[in-house]
Motif scaffolding. Structure first.
Motif, PDB file in Angstrom:
ATOM      1  N   PHE A  98       0.803  -1.252   0.164  1.00  0.00           N
ATOM      2  CA  PHE A  98      -0.055  -0.147   0.003  1.00  0.00           C
ATOM      3  C   PHE A  98       0.805   1.401   0.018  1.00  0.00           C
ATOM      4  N   LEU A  99       2.120   1.070   0.144  1.00  0.00           N
ATOM      5  CA  LEU A  99       2.908   2.464   0.072  1.00  0.00           C
ATOM      6  C   LEU A  99       3.799   2.538  -1.392  1.00  0.00           C
ATOM      7  N   GLN A 100       3.866   3.548  -1.946  1.00  0.00           N
ATOM      8  CA  GLN A 100       4.632   3.746  -3.052  1.00  0.00           C
ATOM      9  C   GLN A 100       6.082   3.925  -2.695  1.00  0.00           C
ATOM     10  N   GLY A 101       6.833   2.817  -2.551  1.00  0.00           N
ATOM     11  CA  GLY A 101       8.251   3.001  -2.248  1.00  0.00           C
ATOM     12  C   GLY A 101       8.952   3.743  -3.154  1.00  0.00           C
ATOM     13  N   ILE A 102       9.170   3.448  -4.461  1.00  0.00           N
ATOM     14  CA  ILE A 102       9.877   4.091  -5.277  1.00  0.00           C
ATOM     15  C   ILE A 102       9.620   5.559  -5.436  1.00  0.00           C
ATOM     16  N   LEU A 103       8.339   6.060  -5.490  1.00  0.00           N
ATOM     17  CA  LEU A 103       8.108   7.550  -5.326  1.00  0.00           C
ATOM     18  C   LEU A 103       8.908   8.218  -4.193  1.00  0.00           C
ATOM     19  N   PHE A 104       9.006   7.647  -2.990  1.00  0.00           N
ATOM     20  CA  PHE A 104       9.427   8.220  -1.859  1.00  0.00           C
ATOM     21  C   PHE A 104      10.848   8.134  -1.756  1.00  0.00           C
ATOM     22  N   ILE A 105      11.412   7.146  -2.285  1.00  0.00           N
ATOM     23  CA  ILE A 105      13.057   6.841  -2.650  1.00  0.00           C
ATOM     24  C   ILE A 105      13.373   8.053  -3.646  1.00  0.00           C
ATOM     25  N   VAL A 106      12.682   8.100  -4.694  1.00  0.00           N
ATOM     26  CA  VAL A 106      12.942   9.301  -5.672  1.00  0.00           C
ATOM     27  C   VAL A 106      12.986  10.596  -5.228  1.00  0.00           C
ATOM     28  N   VAL A 107      11.972  10.906  -4.325  1.00  0.00           N
ATOM     29  CA  VAL A 107      11.715  12.389  -3.856  1.00  0.00           C
ATOM     30  C   VAL A 107      13.085  12.551  -2.766  1.00  0.00           C
ATOM     31  N   ALA A 108      13.222  11.398  -2.067  1.00  0.00           N
ATOM     32  CA  ALA A 108      14.329  11.253  -0.855  1.00  0.00           C
ATOM     33  C   ALA A 108      15.642  11.723  -1.671  1.00  0.00           C
ATOM     34  N   LEU A 109      15.912  11.133  -2.563  1.00  0.00           N
ATOM     35  CA  LEU A 109      16.953  11.365  -3.408  1.00  0.00           C
ATOM     36  C   LEU A 109      17.294  12.623  -3.922  1.00  0.00           C
ATOM     37  N   THR A 110      16.192  12.992  -4.573  1.00  0.00           N
ATOM     38  CA  THR A 110      16.015  14.646  -5.007  1.00  0.00           C
ATOM     39  C   THR A 110      16.365  15.596  -3.870  1.00  0.00           C
ATOM     40  N   LEU A 111      15.949  15.293  -2.836  1.00  0.00           N
ATOM     41  CA  LEU A 111      16.011  16.309  -1.582  1.00  0.00           C
ATOM     42  C   LEU A 111      17.610  16.136  -1.123  1.00  0.00           C
ATOM     43  N   LEU A 112      17.928  14.872  -1.171  1.00  0.00           N
ATOM     44  CA  LEU A 112      19.535  14.882  -0.535  1.00  0.00           C
ATOM     45  C   LEU A 112      20.585  15.057  -1.442  1.00  0.00           C
ATOM     46  N   ALA A 113      20.205  15.103  -2.703  1.00  0.00           N
ATOM     47  CA  ALA A 113      21.296  15.096  -3.896  1.00  0.00           C
ATOM     48  C   ALA A 113      22.227  16.183  -3.417  1.00  0.00           C
ATOM     49  N   PRO A 114      21.766  17.447  -3.318  1.00  0.00           N
ATOM     50  CA  PRO A 114      22.617  18.520  -3.063  1.00  0.00           C
ATOM     51  C   PRO A 114      23.756  18.458  -1.997  1.00  0.00           C
ATOM     52  N   GLU A 115      23.123  17.709  -1.079  1.00  0.00           N
ATOM     53  CA  GLU A 115      24.032  17.495   0.147  1.00  0.00           C
ATOM     54  C   GLU A 115      24.914  16.311   0.024  1.00  0.00           C
ATOM     55  N   ILE A 116      24.686  15.238  -0.552  1.00  0.00           N
ATOM     56  CA  ILE A 116      25.283  14.046  -0.588  1.00  0.00           C
ATOM     57  C   ILE A 116      25.594  13.740  -1.976  1.00  0.00           C
ATOM     58  N   PRO A 117      26.721  13.776  -2.300  1.00  0.00           N
ATOM     59  CA  PRO A 117      27.338  13.613  -3.533  1.00  0.00           C
ATOM     60  C   PRO A 117      27.049  12.263  -4.386  1.00  0.00           C
ATOM     61  N   PHE A 118      26.895  11.192  -3.485  1.00  0.00           N
ATOM     62  CA  PHE A 118      26.454   9.925  -4.081  1.00  0.00           C
ATOM     63  C   PHE A 118      25.270  10.038  -4.707  1.00  0.00           C
ATOM     64  N   PHE A 119      24.110  10.691  -4.017  1.00  0.00           N
ATOM     65  CA  PHE A 119      22.891  10.650  -4.422  1.00  0.00           C
ATOM     66  C   PHE A 119      22.611  11.411  -5.420  1.00  0.00           C
ATOM     67  N   GLY A 120      23.430  12.486  -5.945  1.00  0.00           N
ATOM     68  CA  GLY A 120      23.734  13.489  -6.928  1.00  0.00           C
ATOM     69  C   GLY A 120      24.121  12.729  -8.133  1.00  0.00           C
ATOM     70  N   ARG A 121      25.000  11.512  -8.033  1.00  0.00           N
ATOM     71  CA  ARG A 121      25.410  10.852  -9.231  1.00  0.00           C
ATOM     72  C   ARG A 121      24.358   9.921  -9.542  1.00  0.00           C
ATOM     73  N   VAL A 122      23.519   9.195  -8.259  1.00  0.00           N
ATOM     74  CA  VAL A 122      22.275   8.343  -8.806  1.00  0.00           C
ATOM     75  C   VAL A 122      21.312   9.040  -9.527  1.00  0.00           C
ATOM     76  N   ILE A 123      21.092  10.619  -9.275  1.00  0.00           N
ATOM     77  CA  ILE A 123      20.057  11.372  -9.813  1.00  0.00           C
ATOM     78  C   ILE A 123      20.417  11.741 -11.443  1.00  0.00           C
TER      79      ILE A 123
END
Length: 85
Positions: free
Chosen positions: A32-57
């Motif tokens: 019942f929870l859209q996991g991928i959606l939450f992960i993408v939003v979280a990665l987008t928020l954290l990408a400027p702070e964490i270089p690895f997440f920026g590379r994933v985006i």
């Protein structure tokens, strides 16, 4: 933005981003929870702070350019409608 706002923005990115990432990971197992959606939003928020997440985006942008184009259109539309915060 002033220099005082940058630490506060970083703080709030972490406060909101990490719980969303955890919710997304949990959501991968729950039907019942859209996991991928939450992960993408979280990665987008954290990408400027964490270089690895920026590379994933960036890798996701190369793999799925149409999705990111649609997201940019939606963001522009929201800015036109509600203004810049």
């Amino acid at each position: 933005m002033s220099e005082e706002g940058k630490p506060a923005r970083s703080y709030w990115r972490h406060i909101v981003g990490w719980p969303l990432l955890i919710l997304g990971i949990v959501g991968l197992a729950l039907p019942f929870l859209q996991g991928i959606l939450f992960i993408v939003v979280a990665l987008t928020l954290l990408a400027p702070e964490i270089p690895f997440f920026g590379r994933v985006i960036e890798a996701l942008k190369k793999r799925f350019p149409v999705v990111f184009e649609k997201a940019a259109e939606m963001k522009a539309s929201l800015k036109r409608r509600f203004g810049q915060p």
